[in-house]
Design an enzyme around this catalytic site. Structure first.
Site, PDB file in Angstrom:
ATOM      1  CG  HIS A   5      -7.124  29.349 -12.576  1.00 47.24           C
ATOM      2  ND1 HIS A   5      -7.175  30.636 -13.039  1.00 47.24           N
ATOM      3  CD2 HIS A   5      -8.376  29.047 -12.139  1.00 47.24           C
ATOM      4  CE1 HIS A   5      -8.392  31.104 -12.880  1.00 47.24           C
ATOM      5  NE2 HIS A   5      -9.158  30.156 -12.339  1.00 47.24           N
ATOM      6  CB  CYS A   7      -3.296  32.740 -18.117  1.00 49.89           C
ATOM      7  SG  CYS A   7      -2.745  32.332 -16.466  1.00 49.89           S
TER       8      CYS A   7
END
Length: 101
Positions: A23, A85
């Site tokens: 993440h 991301c």
């Protein structure tokens, strides 16, 4: 939310394309919170219990989540691919480096 993960079974640092995802996060210093800030030529240090592997960043790209070919091994190459991301979460940042030590 708290850790990085290996993306391929039975992979080992220093062999083939060692692929990791994590993440990005925007609060605190998550593992890959600064991955989009690296530049070509930067060094990445991967520590195991026994060794430290050093990779030199050779490529940074924005890819679609379905572009899984970035995980493939390339003949004769020992690499690392790190994925997180984009800010929007719709695409991925893929950073690749080659083993130098």
């Amino acid at each position: 939310k708290l850790a990085l993960t290996q993306l391929k079974e039975n992979q080992h640092p220093g062999e083939g394309n060692f692929a990791i995802a994590g993440h990005r996060g925007y609060r605190g210093n998550r593992h890959f919170s600064r991955l989009p800030d690296v530049t070509i030529g930067d060094e990445v240090f991967l520590h195991t219990k026994e060794e430290t592997f050093v990779y030199k960043v050779t490529d940074i790209s924005i890819i679609e989540p379905t572009d899984v070919d970035v995980l493939d091994d390339r003949d004769g190459k020992h690499e690392i691919t790190m994925i997180t991301c984009t800010r929007s979460g719709k695409q991925r940042v893929a950073v690749r480096g080659v083993l130098v030590g």
